[in-house]
Design a protein around this motif. Structure first.
Motif, PDB file in Angstrom:
ATOM      1  N   VAL A  19       0.837  -1.205   0.000  1.00  0.00           N
ATOM      2  CA  VAL A  19       0.000   0.000   0.000  1.00  0.00           C
ATOM      3  C   VAL A  19       0.870   1.251   0.000  1.00  0.00           C
ATOM      4  O   VAL A  19       0.573   2.223  -0.709  1.00  0.00           O
ATOM      5  CB  VAL A  19      -0.968  -0.015   1.201  1.00  0.00           C
ATOM      6  CG1 VAL A  19      -1.731   1.302   1.293  1.00  0.00           C
ATOM      7  CG2 VAL A  19      -1.941  -1.184   1.075  1.00  0.00           C
ATOM      8  N   ILE A  72      -5.457   0.392   2.732  1.00  0.00           N
ATOM      9  CA  ILE A  72      -5.837   1.275   1.619  1.00  0.00           C
ATOM     10  C   ILE A  72      -6.809   2.350   2.084  1.00  0.00           C
ATOM     11  O   ILE A  72      -6.693   3.523   1.700  1.00  0.00           O
ATOM     12  CB  ILE A  72      -6.433   0.430   0.471  1.00  0.00           C
ATOM     13  CG1 ILE A  72      -5.282  -0.198  -0.333  1.00  0.00           C
ATOM     14  CG2 ILE A  72      -7.344   1.253  -0.434  1.00  0.00           C
ATOM     15  CD1 ILE A  72      -5.722  -1.122  -1.442  1.00  0.00           C
ATOM     16  N   VAL A  77      -5.941   5.673  -0.242  1.00  0.00           N
ATOM     17  CA  VAL A  77      -5.513   5.272  -1.580  1.00  0.00           C
ATOM     18  C   VAL A  77      -6.688   5.211  -2.567  1.00  0.00           C
ATOM     19  O   VAL A  77      -6.512   5.422  -3.767  1.00  0.00           O
ATOM     20  CB  VAL A  77      -4.762   3.922  -1.514  1.00  0.00           C
ATOM     21  CG1 VAL A  77      -4.437   3.394  -2.904  1.00  0.00           C
ATOM     22  CG2 VAL A  77      -3.467   4.089  -0.716  1.00  0.00           C
TER      23      VAL A  77
END
Length: 336
Positions: A19, A72, A77
């Motif tokens: 990540v 995430i 993200v």
């Protein structure tokens, strides 16, 4: 920095490393130029895809998948995915859409954490809807939107947003693939979650059907055919009974269907008939509806007699047409 597999020559990266690498490479797309930044981002997305769904040799580790999903969301993200989608190449976008669909389905502690993230960052949904205007990424955004629409809170947000009206423009876009994709998304919005749709149409009835009437009268044959076909299916679904009952009380919509019964397309005429028949069969027709049927009964009977027969393929259609003809003839006799 990017992580990708090299024949098992190195240890697989941890969820945190994957990540972090993705985040850094996507941030770099905003701050750097050139092929290297794009190459790193796309390699990291491919690594993520392999981790989430396997690489053909190694099956995904569900615990690791959940850890990546949490990371995430924690690192924001998902926002980077959406914002940088236009920067990726065709393969990179394809891999990202694949990852998106898997991530949204992950349930951590009885909650869909990616769905919750999008609820709290609803501008991502606005971005995806608006991106139908971008030929390069429109189909990718359509796939991502339909994944979102599977969840009632996200579907409800799109329905109630000002951007929802854009779909009435998108279904008439000159690009057939994009217009068809937009129509599929539009259909999902109106069929996936009965309660949300019922609530939306109850409070936006006039606005919605005012816009829908325009696409029913579109000069684009495909748009006209698809819109009347969907409406004939939508209104006759049991959960939409109250909407249908309201619709068939309005003379304006009856006249729209009469116009479509005159269309040169057999398919459009048949779909229009399936809506028109409900106006006629309604046992509690308003006086205004009866008057239109009586005033136009000669033309309507001619249209119905000329309606394409099923040639034995659909006996119900033939029976319904005959019943509607008899009802109109009865109304005409009673008015004398």
């Amino acid at each position: 920095m990017s992580f990708f597999f090299r024949g098992g020559s190195r240890q697989r990266p941890s969820p945190q490393e994957i990540v972090r690498s993705i985040k850094d490479s996507f941030v770099a797309l905003d701050t750097k130029t050139g092929a290297k930044a794009l190459e790193d981002a796309e390699k990291n997305i491919l690594t993520l895809r392999h981790t989430l769904s396997g690489d053909g040799e190694v099956e995904p580790n569900q615990e690791q998948v959940l850890q990546i999903t949490l990371e995430i969301c924690k690192e924001g993200v998902l926002s980077l995915f959406v914002q940088n989608l236009p920067s990726l190449g065709w393969e990179g976008r394809k891999d990202l859409v694949h990852c998106w669909s898997i991530l949204l389905r992950q349930k951590v502690d009885e909650s869909y954490c990616c769905v919750q993230y999008i609820e709290n960052h609803a501008d991502l949904l606005d971005f995806l809807v608006v991106c139908y205007k971008n030929l390069e990424i429109a189909l990718n955004c359509g796939n991502m939107l339909r994944e979102c629409i599977k969840y009632p809170t996200l579907a409800k947000y799109i329905l109630e947003s000002s951007n929802f009206e854009l779909f009435f423009q998108y279904v008439e876009l000159p690009n057939f693939d994009i217009a068809s994709d937009a129509l599929n998304t539009f259909k999902d919005l109106l069929t996936k979650h009965e309660d949300a749709v019922s609530e939306f149409l109850s409070s936006h009835y006039e606005q919605f059907f005012g816009l829908y009437t325009k696409i029913l009268s579109s000069t684009n044959y495909v748009t006209r055919r698809q819109s009347v076909k969907f409406l004939s299916e939508f209104l006759l679904e049991a959960p939409n009974a109250q909407i249908m009952k309201r619709y068939i009380l309005e003379v304006h919509y009856l006249n729209i269907m009469i116009g479509l019964l005159k269309d040169s397309s057999k398919n459009i005429r048949i779909c229009a008939f399936h809506i028109f028949k409900v106006f006629v069969a309604n046992p509690n027709k308003p006086r205004e509806i009866v008057q239109v049927l009586v005033d136009n009964h000669r033309e309507l009977l001619k249209l119905l007699h000329n309606l394409p027969t099923s040639k034995g393929e659909d006996e119900q259609l033939d029976e319904e047409r005959d019943l509607i003809i008899k009802e109109i003839e009865k109304l005409a006799r009673l008015s004398v």
